[in-house]
Design an enzyme around this catalytic site. Sequence first.
Site, PDB file in Angstrom:
ATOM      1  N   GLY A  14       0.817  -1.207   0.000  1.00  0.00           N
ATOM      2  CA  GLY A  14       0.000   0.000   0.000  1.00  0.00           C
ATOM      3  C   GLY A  14       0.851   1.257   0.000  1.00  0.00           C
ATOM      4  O   GLY A  14       1.846   1.334   0.722  1.00  0.00           O
ATOM      5  N   ARG A  75       1.386  -5.547  -5.725  1.00  0.00           N
ATOM      6  CA  ARG A  75       1.567  -6.764  -4.920  1.00  0.00           C
ATOM      7  C   ARG A  75       1.843  -7.904  -5.896  1.00  0.00           C
ATOM      8  O   ARG A  75       1.033  -8.179  -6.771  1.00  0.00           O
ATOM      9  CB  ARG A  75       0.320  -7.044  -4.082  1.00  0.00           C
ATOM     10  CG  ARG A  75      -0.054  -5.868  -3.175  1.00  0.00           C
ATOM     11  CD  ARG A  75      -1.265  -6.183  -2.312  1.00  0.00           C
ATOM     12  NE  ARG A  75      -1.818  -4.999  -1.676  1.00  0.00           N
ATOM     13  CZ  ARG A  75      -1.371  -4.453  -0.551  1.00  0.00           C
ATOM     14  NH1 ARG A  75      -0.345  -5.018   0.069  1.00  0.00           N
ATOM     15  NH2 ARG A  75      -1.931  -3.375  -0.041  1.00  0.00           N
ATOM     16  N   ASP A 106       4.711  -4.799   6.362  1.00  0.00           N
ATOM     17  CA  ASP A 106       5.157  -6.132   6.782  1.00  0.00           C
ATOM     18  C   ASP A 106       5.235  -7.117   5.625  1.00  0.00           C
ATOM     19  O   ASP A 106       6.122  -7.965   5.586  1.00  0.00           O
ATOM     20  CB  ASP A 106       4.274  -6.679   7.905  1.00  0.00           C
ATOM     21  CG  ASP A 106       2.794  -6.678   7.562  1.00  0.00           C
ATOM     22  OD1 ASP A 106       2.425  -6.244   6.447  1.00  0.00           O
ATOM     23  OD2 ASP A 106       1.999  -7.114   8.406  1.00  0.00           O
ATOM     24  N   THR A 129       3.855   2.837   5.760  1.00  0.00           N
ATOM     25  CA  THR A 129       2.473   2.375   5.859  1.00  0.00           C
ATOM     26  C   THR A 129       1.701   3.332   6.751  1.00  0.00           C
ATOM     27  O   THR A 129       2.207   3.752   7.798  1.00  0.00           O
ATOM     28  CB  THR A 129       2.368   0.952   6.437  1.00  0.00           C
ATOM     29  OG1 THR A 129       1.007   0.676   6.792  1.00  0.00           O
ATOM     30  CG2 THR A 129       3.230   0.771   7.670  1.00  0.00           C
ATOM     31  N   ASP A 131      -0.702   2.608   8.552  1.00  0.00           N
ATOM     32  CA  ASP A 131      -1.227   1.898   9.726  1.00  0.00           C
ATOM     33  C   ASP A 131      -0.349   2.055  10.964  1.00  0.00           C
ATOM     34  O   ASP A 131      -0.804   1.817  12.081  1.00  0.00           O
ATOM     35  CB  ASP A 131      -1.384   0.405   9.421  1.00  0.00           C
ATOM     36  CG  ASP A 131      -2.470   0.122   8.402  1.00  0.00           C
ATOM     37  OD1 ASP A 131      -3.361   0.978   8.238  1.00  0.00           O
ATOM     38  OD2 ASP A 131      -2.422  -0.939   7.762  1.00  0.00           O
ATOM     39  N   ASP A 133       1.912   0.156  12.147  1.00  0.00           N
ATOM     40  CA  ASP A 133       1.804  -1.085  12.906  1.00  0.00           C
ATOM     41  C   ASP A 133       3.074  -1.928  12.921  1.00  0.00           C
ATOM     42  O   ASP A 133       3.029  -3.104  13.294  1.00  0.00           O
ATOM     43  CB  ASP A 133       0.655  -1.924  12.358  1.00  0.00           C
ATOM     44  CG  ASP A 133       0.825  -2.277  10.882  1.00  0.00           C
ATOM     45  OD1 ASP A 133       1.682  -1.668  10.213  1.00  0.00           O
ATOM     46  OD2 ASP A 133       0.103  -3.166  10.397  1.00  0.00           O
ATOM     47  N   ARG A 175      -6.698  -2.705   9.144  1.00  0.00           N
ATOM     48  CA  ARG A 175      -7.251  -4.059   9.112  1.00  0.00           C
ATOM     49  C   ARG A 175      -6.845  -4.855  10.343  1.00  0.00           C
ATOM     50  O   ARG A 175      -7.638  -5.601  10.915  1.00  0.00           O
ATOM     51  CB  ARG A 175      -6.788  -4.779   7.838  1.00  0.00           C
ATOM     52  CG  ARG A 175      -7.393  -6.180   7.655  1.00  0.00           C
ATOM     53  CD  ARG A 175      -6.926  -6.833   6.374  1.00  0.00           C
ATOM     54  NE  ARG A 175      -5.497  -7.102   6.367  1.00  0.00           N
ATOM     55  CZ  ARG A 175      -4.614  -6.477   5.605  1.00  0.00           C
ATOM     56  NH1 ARG A 175      -5.021  -5.539   4.763  1.00  0.00           N
ATOM     57  NH2 ARG A 175      -3.325  -6.771   5.663  1.00  0.00           N
TER      58      ARG A 175
END
Length: 326
Positions: A14, A75, A106, A129, A131, A133, A175
């Site tokens: 992403g 991807r 990741d 990212t 996120d 995370d 997510r």
Amino acid sequence: MSSIKSIGVLTSGGDAPGMNAAIRAVVRACIYNNLKVYGVMRGYQGLIDNDIEELHSNSVSNIIQSGGTILKSARSMEFKTEEGRRKAYANLQKRGIDALVVIGGDGTFTGARIFGQEHNFPIVGIPGTIDNDLYGTDYTIGYDTALNTVVEAVDKIRDTATAHSRLFFIEVMGRDAGFLALRSGIASGAEAVMVPEVRTDFDQLEHFLQNGFNKNKTSSIVLVAEGDEIGGAIKIADKVGKEHPEYDVRVTILGHIQRGGSPSAFDRVSASRMGLSAVEALMDDQKSIMIGLANNQIVHTPFNQALKNKKALNPQLLEMTKILSI
């Protein structure tokens, strides 16, 4: 003397605001250190397809303020196969590329770790990212920009929610992690925040909402991470609406607006620092590590640790959402 004479750079997974700033830093750090630098298009798929071109200083002019990624992203299912990775390695050998800087999340680092082990190839990762995370860094590239995008959107939704005395469930990306929902919820004054890390407690949610309306609040905002175990904002709103028909319930899914836009100053500076540090790490013969920021200092985390360990939400911030929503 390092054996590294040329470096490839790619973005994968992403996209996130600030990726271009990181690319720019990698390219110019390479040129400053008399290294050749190559841009790989469309992530790992570009390695397989030999979609690679040499970059120069002017190749990255006037991009630091742009969202997205000039190298594109994709991807690659083929890169998940041994045959695909062999093609990628052969193309790197043909081009004379000695090392890679990969920018992503990741999934990007999982591919980098496997590829680096199979072919003993030096790779350094930069966390990109929205996120936020990834274990081993306080901030990932794009998170700060996305956070501000969400807060701006919620502020605008709050205006119309107040005008109509409505309850809005606003879904944000995340997510598997609720970092974006948690901080944007605090920053926008949300009445409740629902994240994947904490099981949804409808009794507590109802308490917050009823407490708010009993105090004559003219609107309520609930931030929902898309990975909430109930199934996102639409399902939660449907359940609340059926059980409480007295609420005028609405749903807004912010979607991909969170990925776009000009990166914040924080993301531009962080990306630039990480890009420079990635090149310096490769020149120091380091490999299979992720560059990160901890306490505003550059740190290195092995891919194995970054992927194995789960970054935890700050419990103090979770508690803060409960205290400040009364």
